[in-house]
Design a protein around this motif. Structure first.
Motif, short mmCIF file in Angstrom:
data_model
loop_
_atom_site.label_atom_id
_atom_site.label_comp_id
_atom_site.label_asym_id
_atom_site.label_seq_id
_atom_site.Cartn_x
_atom_site.Cartn_y
_atom_site.Cartn_z
N ARG A 101 73.43 49.26 52.21
CA ARG A 101 73.55 49.90 53.41
C ARG A 101 73.14 51.40 53.44
NH1 ARG A 101 78.66 48.19 54.47
NH2 ARG A 101 78.00 46.24 55.28
N LEU A 102 73.25 52.20 52.28
CA LEU A 102 72.97 53.48 52.45
C LEU A 102 71.46 53.45 52.50
CD1 LEU A 102 75.48 54.93 49.88
CD2 LEU A 102 75.35 55.37 52.34
N VAL A 103 70.60 52.64 51.59
CA VAL A 103 69.22 52.99 51.67
C VAL A 103 68.60 52.15 52.95
CG1 VAL A 103 69.01 52.86 49.29
CG2 VAL A 103 68.77 50.69 50.29
N GLY A 104 69.40 51.91 53.97
CA GLY A 104 68.85 51.23 55.25
C GLY A 104 68.55 50.10 55.45
N ILE A 105 69.47 49.03 54.70
CA ILE A 105 69.38 47.54 54.78
C ILE A 105 70.35 47.18 55.88
CG2 ILE A 105 69.43 45.37 53.36
CD1 ILE A 105 68.62 46.72 51.23
N HIS A 106 70.11 46.23 56.62
CA HIS A 106 71.05 45.87 57.64
C HIS A 106 71.62 44.73 56.77
CE1 HIS A 106 69.82 47.89 61.41
NE2 HIS A 106 68.38 47.84 60.81
N VAL A 107 72.89 45.15 56.42
CA VAL A 107 73.64 44.01 55.30
C VAL A 107 74.12 42.89 56.18
CG1 VAL A 107 75.51 43.39 53.92
CG2 VAL A 107 74.04 45.53 53.64
N GLY A 108 74.56 43.28 57.31
CA GLY A 108 75.26 42.01 58.31
C GLY A 108 73.91 40.99 58.64
N TRP A 109 72.80 41.61 59.03
CA TRP A 109 71.75 40.50 59.25
C TRP A 109 71.09 40.06 58.07
CZ3 TRP A 109 70.75 38.13 63.63
CH2 TRP A 109 71.14 38.83 64.61
N MET A 110 71.13 40.57 56.92
CA MET A 110 70.92 39.96 55.84
C MET A 110 71.91 38.74 55.46
SD MET A 110 68.17 41.34 54.69
CE MET A 110 67.59 42.07 56.36
N LEU A 111 72.86 38.73 55.61
CA LEU A 111 74.01 37.63 55.51
C LEU A 111 73.62 36.43 56.49
CD1 LEU A 111 77.51 39.29 54.94
CD2 LEU A 111 75.78 38.50 53.31
N ALA A 112 73.45 36.97 57.63
CA ALA A 112 73.06 35.88 58.81
C ALA A 112 71.88 35.28 58.59
CB ALA A 112 72.76 36.60 60.15
N LEU A 113 70.77 36.11 58.03
CA LEU A 113 69.37 35.29 57.42
C LEU A 113 69.72 34.24 56.44
CD1 LEU A 113 66.87 35.82 58.26
CD2 LEU A 113 66.37 37.59 56.54
N GLY A 114 70.67 34.68 55.45
CA GLY A 114 71.16 33.74 54.30
C GLY A 114 71.63 32.51 54.88
#
Lengths: 290, 345
Positions: free
Chosen positions: A177-190
């Motif tokens: 999250r600190l380096v700017g990745i949208h963690v929530g959307w990554m989970l949804a993508l998974g």
């Protein structure tokens, strides 16, 4: 010898299906440490969508692509709507939601598409057996499709920026999250990817076992066994585990226990792995610090 | 625990009503009420494991099936009287529970759920297996007959079976209440809330978990035996994975860590399908699913939690999060021993 080889080849073919579902399970496990009990039911639902599209007159491969896309969207929506609020919830709640999903998908499938067993078309030509008579065209084709999917998933995670971001989000959400990745959307993508892979597995297995709302419950069990055997936090391990379980199942079904106890065999594999080597063959042993 | 201060009156009134119902409603309704009692026992058994000890089982239908088959086989093949099948079913299920729990409980939360789920899926196949067919009757199952009331009592068979089940239920609930309020219940909750602290205080975690699993399987097995006697029939396909899931739904909807919750949950799972089947054959499953998810979001402590909230509007609802093990991925925040004592005491 011929019979043995044939058993091994069809074991590899069904093993490919287990490998796909196992891969779908591992993808969600890696990202969220959840095991999706509804994975099989979601795949069955997708397969029915494919059948509906094919019966509506679409060519097989177009229906295939549309189904994969729809399944992807379903997976993303489920993550966003249902799993999102459960991120911090205890295990019981997330298991409960998965069981709820399983019930809903199972009944809705039966409700919309009825409980009658249906045949599902195979995209591969109905010629006689080849590969020296060891595997039917569908078995060979399904194995090829599975391997292509696995290769694509590997390339996606290994060589694309998005794949890297997804791995980062699963590995260390806070830093990502600190380096700017949208963690929530990554989970949804998974979730979307897992649902799509499940759909492919469903479409590949349906011509072999025929399509009914309970089609995947046994397959899910083998996929669990495969994922655990290979190590539930290791995608490649899960794939190898899936193939291994397919071969073990076929050989044991033919020579040891007979077809009646095949599901029990999955139970035994699961228990044996959990007791003897809980991390699986390729997984990392988890040391939890307290 | 506030249970000690809770007035005994509502319990007596409920019991009085339960006895009175035997003479007020039709035989079919009595059969349903008997099933409610049997499921209440099963859910109570599941609650000991999931609610109090924090170990998730999705496979208790297997023990329910073992209890049911034990009763049916003993009655059909060995002419054992129905009441004598209960202790035997209890012993056998406790044995199975111990044997299965011993390896399975070394696994944490999710893995246990997985292993038990696999067990639940495999049960019908095992029951159909040819080698056991002489006893289990294979796919056909076993038909048993309903017991007659003893001592020449002027009761119908359904009335007697209902009252008999009620007696068993009351005894089992009393035993469970005493156990769960005592030293062992405290140890269970300590293991659930903070295993490390519990171990430091001298709880043998593996042994406690395995024994709880056996006890929980025993309760569910007795429930299975009672259920089989009431239904008068056992067959492999009535013990699909849905039985396990139904019990799980009943537990969550009724409310974990609550004796009354077990009864609420049982009422829910017996009567909901009747209502829902009017809509469609597939409706009960979908409605179960929707209600299960809705409860987890809106009312995580189930009906029992709702009742507590209504009874004491000022008191904050007990969050379920404290009651359950954290997911394996997230390390639990360190809790002091004092905190644990407050929570369980």
């Amino acid at each position: 010898m011929q019979a043995l080889l044939h058993q091994i080849f069809s074991g590899i073919a069904t093993g490919g299906i287990y490998a796909s579902v196992a891969l779908a399970l591992v993808m969600i496990y890696q990202a969220t440490h959840h095991v999706n009990f509804a994975q099989g039911e979601m795949a069955t639902f997708s397969t029915y969508i494919a059948l509906t599209l094919i019966e509506a007159g679409l060519p097989y491969w177009i229906a295939f692509v549309i189904t994969v896309a729809i399944s992807f969207v379903i997976g993303v929506v489920i993550e966003r709507v249902l799993m999102r609020p459960m991120t911090e919830a205890p295990v019981l709640s997330s298991v409960g939601v998965f069981i709820g999903l399983l019930l809903i998908f199972n009944s809705v499938t039966g409700w919309i598409f009825t409980y009658t067993v249906k045949a599902f078309p195979s995209p591969f030509p109905e010629t006689s057996r080849f590969l020296g008579g060891w595997a039917s065209p569908h078995e060979a084709g399904a194995t090829a499709v599975t391997l292509i999917v696995l290769a694509l998933v590997y390339v996606f995670f290994r060589f694309t920026k998005l794949g890297l971001a997804m791995r980062a989000a699963a590995f260390n959400p806070v830093s990502s999250r600190l380096v700017g990745i949208h963690v929530g959307w990554m989970l949804a993508l998974g979730w979307g990817l897992a649902a799509a892979i499940g759909a492919i597995a469903g479409m590949m297995v349906a011509p072999i076992v025929f399509l009914d709302p309970g089609m995947m419950s046994g397959i899910l069990l083998y996929a669990f066994a495969g994922a655990l055997l290979g190590g539930i936090d290791n995608a490649l391990g899960a794939v190898i585990g899936g193939f291994a379980v397919g071969v073990i199942e076929n050989l044991a079904g033919a020579y040891l226990v007979g077809a009646e106890l095949k599901l029990t065999l999955a139970l035994i594999i699961i228990l044996a792995v959990l007791i003897l080597k809980p991390a699986g063959l390729f997984g990392r042993a988890i040391v939890s610090r307290v | 625990m506030s249970a000690a201060r809770r007035p005994i009156l509502p319990v007596i009134l409920a019991l009085g009503l339960a006895v009175a119902l035997a003479f007020l409603v039709s035989d079919y309704r009595l059969f349903q009420l008997t099933m409610v009692l049997a499921y209440a026992i099963a859910i109570l058994g599941l609650d000991m494991l999931i609610g109090y000890t924090g170990q998730i089982s999705l496979g208790h239908g297997a023990f329910y099936a073992v209890g049911a088959y034990t009763a049916a086989i003993l009655m059909a093949n060995f002419d054992v009287p129905y009441w004598a099948t209960l202790p035997i079913a209890a012993l056998i299920c406790a044995g199975f529970g111990f044997a299965f729990g011993f390896p399975a409980l070394r696994l944490g939360g999710l893995y246990l759920a997985l292993a038990t789920f696999a067990l639940a899926i495999a049960v019908p196949q095992l029951l159909k297996y040819k080698a056991f067919e002489a006893w289990t009757g294979g796919v056909q199952g076993i038909v048993i007959s309903k017991p007659d009331p003893p001592f020449g009592l002027k009761l119908s068979q359904d009335q007697w079976l209902y009252l008999f089940t009620l007696m068993v239920t009351v005894v089992l609930f009393l035993l469970a209440r005493n156990l769960l309020r005592g030293r062992i219940g405290l140890a269970m909750r300590a293991v659930r809330d903070h295993a490390l602290a519990a171990e430091a205080m001298g709880v043998d975690i593996a042994l406690l978990k395995t024994r709880t699993f056996a006890l929980s399987a025993m309760y569910t097995g007795i429930a299975g035996a009672l259920g089989a006697i009431a239904v008068q029939f056992v067959a492999p396909d009535s013990f699909s994975v849905l039985v396990s899931i139904t019990l799980f739904v009943g537990l969550v909807v009724g409310g974990i860590t609550s004796l009354a919750g077990a009864v609420f949950g049982a009422i829910f799972i017996v009567f909901l399908p009747n209502i829902a089947e009017n809509i469609s054959k597939a409706a009960p499953g979908a409605i179960y699913g929707v209600i299960l998810i809705a409860f987890l979001y809106l009312l995580p402590m189930g009906f029992a939690g709702l009742r507590r909230r209504v009874a004491r509007p000022g008191a904050t609802a007990q969050p379920p999060a404290q009651a359950l093990t954290p997911s394996p991925g997230t390390p639990s925040p360190g809790k002091s021993a004092a905190e644990i004592r407050i929570k369980s005491g």
